[in-house]
Structure formats: structure tokens, C-alpha cells
Design an enzyme around this catalytic site. Structure first.
Site, PDB file in Angstrom:
ATOM      1  N   GLY A 130       0.838  -1.194   0.000  1.00 17.39           N
ATOM      2  CA  GLY A 130       0.000   0.000   0.000  1.00 17.39           C
ATOM      3  C   GLY A 130       0.865   1.233   0.000  1.00 17.39           C
ATOM      4  O   GLY A 130       1.306   1.713  -1.047  1.00 17.39           O
ATOM      5  N   GLU A 363      -4.287   8.100  -2.023  1.00 18.89           N
ATOM      6  CA  GLU A 363      -3.334   9.003  -2.679  1.00 18.89           C
ATOM      7  C   GLU A 363      -2.251   9.460  -1.690  1.00 18.89           C
ATOM      8  O   GLU A 363      -1.699  10.552  -1.794  1.00 18.89           O
ATOM      9  CB  GLU A 363      -4.036  10.237  -3.277  1.00 18.89           C
ATOM     10  CG  GLU A 363      -5.257   9.959  -4.126  1.00 18.89           C
ATOM     11  CD  GLU A 363      -4.935   9.287  -5.445  1.00 18.89           C
ATOM     12  OE1 GLU A 363      -3.895   8.603  -5.527  1.00 18.89           O
ATOM     13  OE2 GLU A 363      -5.723   9.417  -6.390  1.00 18.89           O
TER      14      GLU A 363
END
Length: 383
Positions: A130, A363
């Protein structure tokens, strides 16, 4: 005013009216059905929002980052899931094609993306990769004039709708780190590509995130996006832009939160008067307004800096960090102003409170953005 400034004002005004007259009234339908209604999708197409950042030579609006930010702030007065439907196509889903694609790749994809005929997805995150995106395990192996991709991606926005995926896979050895990662354009329907059922989430009703698997997905060499080994670098460049975009999302929804809280403070009466007359309520409103205006100024200045060609890695990180954290605090205060009513689904604040929580995660998490900011500061100081 220049002609371009006048045109921007018209577009911003159209986006503002569309958000308030079409998107906000549709929020209940999205919550009930879990889908963006067809009339909303058509309205987004009519405004040209699927092609905001795509050059006009390919049918887009060709907006600068500052112009994009102005429009996004208005659209995100409504719940942010509406923006998700076209946002990836304007951001990470197409920036790689715009910045690093071949002429053939641009001609194949950009016109369809700009019109909204096709949506794009950005497939970087994996089950075990991630924030540490450089450790991704999806593998692309060269076989003659083709590449074969095997692996899995997680939380891919709009995967169930996307016509093309920008997929990041390791073409070098595991020890090559970020320098061994390349990007590929994978069309929907390619054999071996499987899209899972969307996740059920805490918020963002109407925005679909799914796992995507690649089982022997065979691609021609021409499907590689940019030179081999530059995929991670290209992804980070796209994310700098995307973080300014996401900061603008937070600014837009913060304005909505403030309006909901202020309206309630005027209408709700306790002890014989509107609660807005109480100083503790006024303090929450004032603190939130200051954070909103500070976030708005930071985001718009970062966008101008990027348009001027300046390196904005730190500014993008600061913008997303401050604006999304501020949105979370504003949401909490505005729900507190609503009291018990803010905790029930009848009021928009309950949904918006859940929606903004995601903004601090994708993001780039707030913690990763703090690390990026400090790293850039120390680098400039010579460390």
C-alpha cells in the site's frame, strides 16, 4: 480579464450550479441504489468533466492544474463519490498516458476517455503493498514480443467500469526496488484479467473499489507505458498532481460541511434562541472557517506553482495533508453542532462525516505525506 479567465469563470459557475442543482439532490438516490444515476453521468459528460485535464487536441478541456482545482472544489460541494466517477480518468488514470504515452497510445485512448465513453483505472496498490508501493509483487515477464502479467491489485477505483487499466508490475528482479517497476496499459476484456465484486465500505456510496487479478495476461510490447523500469517514477509524478487534486476535493467538501453546520446553527433553537448565538458554537464555526480558507489558499497556490513548472512534491504533500486533516476536523465540529441529529442518516452531515474519513488515506496517507514533507525539507537543507 483574458478570454481564458473568462471561460474558466463560466466553467466554474456551471460546475457550481450543477453541484447544487443536480448532484446534491441526487445524493439520496446514490445512497439508496449504490450507483451514480445515468442523468448525472450524462451531465458530467455534457460539462466536459471527463476530459478536464486531457489536451484539447484529443477532445478534452486541457485545463491547467489551477483551473482543475477551481472546478473540483465546486463539484465536491456534493458528496465526493460523484467526483470519483470521473476523477481517476482525469488524474492518475490518464496522466501517465498524457505524459509518457506514445502517439499511438494517446490516439487510442485519450479521445474516448475525454468524452466519457471510456473510464480509466490506476492499478498500483496490492494486498501487501500500500504505502510501500515500491515493494509490489505483480510480475511482468518478457516472452518474445509480448509481456505476461501475473499478480493482484487491491482497492482499484472504478475497476468495474474501466475500459483501460494503467497497471504497475515488476519487470526487474525483486532486489531492483522501484527501478525494476514498469507500467502497462491493459484493456478491459483481456484474457486473464478478472475484476472482483466491489467492496462494501464505510462511506463513498456510489464509488466502486475492487480487487483486480492478472492470471497470465498477455500483452504486446507496445502496451508498455513509457520506457522499461520507469513505471514507479512515472507513478510518483502522477501522484504529485493527484494529491493537489485530492486536496481540492477536501476543500470542496469542507465548504459543504460549513454550510450545513452554519445553517443548522441558525435554524436549531435551544434555551429560547438559535444555537448560533452561543459562543461555543461560534468558536467551532470560526475555527473551521479559518482552516477552510487556509486549505483553499494552500491548494490553489500549490496548483499555480505546479503550472509554473516548479517541483511541487513537498507542496502537493502539504496540501493534501493539511486540507484532508482539516476536512476531518471540520466534519467533526459540524456534526457536534448538529448534536444527536448529526448521528442519524436523515441529515447529510452523517454521510459527509463518513465520506471525508477516506480522504486521509488514499493518494498517500497523512503519515506518508508527513514523511515526504520532512524528507524534502531536509534534502533542501543538505541532509
Amino acid at each position: 480579464m483574458t478570454e481564458r479567465e473568462d471561460t474558466l469563470d463560466l466553467l466554474v459557475d456551471a460546475a457550481r450550479r450543477f453541484a447544487r442543482e443536480v448532484l446534491v439532490p441526487a445524493e439520496g438516490q446514490v445512497r439508496a441504489e449504490g450507483e451514480i444515476p445515468p442523468h448525472v453521468v450524462q451531465g458530467l459528460r455534457d460539462l466536459g468533466l471527463f476530459g478536464m485535464t486531457i489536451p484539447d487536441e484529443y477532445g478534452g478541456l486541457g485545463l491547467s492544474v489551477y483551473e482543475e482545482v477551481r472546478v473540483v472544489q465546486e463539484i465536491c460541494y456534493a458528496q465526493p463519490a460523484f467526483r470519483s466517477y470521473f476523477g481517476t480518468t482525469n488524474g492518475v488514470g490518464t496522466l501517465g498516458i498524457i505524459n509518457f504515452g506514445t502517439d499511438a497510445q494517446k490516439r487510442k485512448y485519450l479521445p474516448k476517455l475525454a468524452s466519457g465513453e471510456m473510464l480509466a483505472s490506476f492499478a498500483l496498490t496490492e494486498p501487501d503493498s500500500g504505502s510501500d508501493a515500491a515493494s509490489l509483487l505483480t510480475k511482468a515477464t518478457r516472452e518474445g514480443d509480448h509481456w505476461v502479467i501475473n499478480g493482484a491489485k487491491r482497492f482499484i477505483t472504478n475497476a468495474v467500469h474501466a475500459g483501460v487499466f494503467t497497471v504497475f508490475a515488476r519487470t526487474g528482479t525483486k532486489d531492483s526496488g522501484s527501478n525494476g517497476i514498469s507500467a502497462f496499459l491493459v484493456d478491459r476484456g483481456t484474457p486473464g484479467l478478472t475484476i472482483a465484486k466491489p467492496y462494501e465500505k464505510m462511506g463513498f456510496d456510489g464509488s466502486h473499489e475492487s480487487d483486480v487479478t492478472f492470471d497470465g495476461v498477455r500483452l504486446p510490447a507496445s502496451a508498455m507505458l513509457g520506457p522499461e523500469g520507469t513505471g514507479f517514477k512515472n507513478a510518483m509524478k502522477s501522484l504529485d498532481h493527484a494529491r493537489i487534486h485530492m486536496a481540492a476535493v477536501a476543500v470542496g467538501v469542507s465548504r459543504r460541511l460549513l454550510d450545513e453546520g452554519t445553517k443548522y446553527a441558525v435554524e436549531r433553537k435551544q434555551f429560547g434562541q438559535p444555537i448560533g448565538k452561543f459562543q461555543m458554537i461560534q468558536a467551532m464555526l470560526a475555527e473551521s472557517q479559518a482552516e477552510y480558507l487556509a486549505a483553499k489558499a494552500l491548494v490553489e497556490q500549490s496548483a499555480r506553482d505546479r503550472d509554473a513548472g516548479r517541483k511541487t512534491t513537498m507542496e502537493a504533500a502539504c496540501s493534501k495533508y493539511f486540507a484532508t486533516e482539516a476536512a476531518g476536523r471540520i466534519a467533526d465540529r459540524m456534526l457536534q453542532i448538529h448534536g444527536g441529529n448529526g448521528y442519524i442518516k436523515e441529515y447529510p452531515i452523517e454521510r459527509l462525516y463518513r465520506d471525508v474519513r477516506l480522504l486521509r488515506i488514499y493518494e498517500g496517507t497523512s503519515q506518508i505525506l508527513q514523511i515526504i514533507t520532512a524528507r524534502e525539507m531536509l534534502r533542501e537543507a543538505g541532509l
